[in-house]
Design an enzyme around this catalytic site. Structure first.
Site, PDB file in Angstrom:
ATOM      1  N   TYR A   1      12.041  34.632  53.301  1.00 15.65           N
ATOM      2  CA  TYR A   1      12.772  34.338  54.537  1.00 15.65           C
ATOM      3  C   TYR A   1      14.046  35.183  54.605  1.00 15.65           C
ATOM      4  CZ  TYR A   1      15.883  31.820  57.715  1.00 15.65           C
ATOM      5  OH  TYR A   1      16.777  31.505  58.713  1.00 15.65           O
TER       6      TYR A   1
ATOM      7  N   SER B   1      20.607  35.034  59.689  1.00 16.10           N
ATOM      8  CA  SER B   1      20.929  33.909  58.812  1.00 16.10           C
ATOM      9  C   SER B   1      21.944  34.337  57.775  1.00 16.10           C
ATOM     10  CB  SER B   1      19.661  33.408  58.119  1.00 16.10           C
ATOM     11  OG  SER B   1      19.995  32.452  57.115  1.00 16.10           O
TER      12      SER B   1
END
Length: 257
Positions: free
Chosen positions: A162, A149
């Site tokens: 995350y 990400s």
């Protein structure tokens, strides 16, 4: 790239029933690979992916295993092996795409130990052991592609845990590239930004202002589509990317430049 650049290859795509994973499975199948579509719960969606690949004259099969529990990798590979005789002669695999993941987490003040453990179990532990236990099946010259990400390089404190999992995944990629290079196996991460998937539909598609704000973050001036990421994965899976390894490929459309 040739239209059937992955002809004769076998790919495993986790989280392959929806969003980015669905687009990756479709693309790899279109490029000639036999695709094992791994999914957690949505059997209908997984079957739809398999059927679409087959309609395009590809080969695919579905594997059900919910990641994040001890023994998940072993169960996933056992399911793969059960299909190997029919779909993957010799039981080997050429491409492993670790796409499945929990997409968000609470902020620092609100995060619980249970949530922390869960996001790391799915986003880090599962890919680690899927690769570890897949190595006897992974052919020389194979590909490992981890879906990371953009938050691994862009600070977003509201989803700190995350982001930490994706940083760990990128480090895992780096070490895999060094470890497996002598076998001609490449390992790379692909780091998307905001992508228009069902997961983001609640805030992204429902509010034009949110969509415009999301688009403004990217240098290319739009929100990413799952196919944008799938194209990068297809390149990394192909022989054209044989000299690329240990890299994090930015797939944010230039966000945070």
């Amino acid at each position: 790239m040739d239209a059937r650049a992955l002809e004769g290859k076998v790919a495993l795509v986790t989280g392959g029933s929806r969003g980015i994973g669905r687009a990756i499975a479709h693309r790899l199948g279109r490029d000639g690979a036999t695709v094992a579509v791994a999914y957690a719960r949505d059997e209908t969606a997984a079957k739809e992916v398999v059927e679409r690949i087959r309609e395009d004259d590809g080969r695919a099969f579905a594997l059900r295993e919910e990641l994040g529990r001890h023994g998940d990798a072993a169960r996933l590979w056992a399911a793969f092996d059960a299909h190997a005789e029919e779909y993957a002669p010799g039981g080997g695999v050429d491409i492993i795409v670790n796409n499945a993941g929990i997409g968000r987490s609470s902020d620092l003040a609100s995060l619980t130990e249970s949530e922390f453990d869960e996001v790391f179990a799915v986003n880090v532990r599962a890919p680690f052991f899927i690769v570890q236990q897949g190595l006897p099946r992974l052919r020389d010259g194979g590909r490992i592609i981890n879906i990371s990400s953009g938050v691994s390089r862009i600070a977003m404190p509201e989803i700190m845990a995350y982001g930490a999992t994706k940083g760990a995944l990128d480090n895992f990629t780096l070490n895999l590239a060094k470890e497996l290079g002598p076998r001609g196996i490449t390992a790379n991460s692909v780091a998307p930004g905001i992508i228009d998937t069902d997961v983001n539909a609640g805030w992204l598609r429902a509010d034009p202002r949110a969509a415009a704000q999301a688009a403004s973050l990217a240098a290319l001036g739009r929100v990413g589509q799952p196919e944008d990421v799938a194209g990068i994965v297809a390149f990394l899976a192909s022989d054209d990317a044989r000299w690329v390894t240990g890299r994090v490929i930015d797939a944010t459309g230039g966000s945070g430049l």
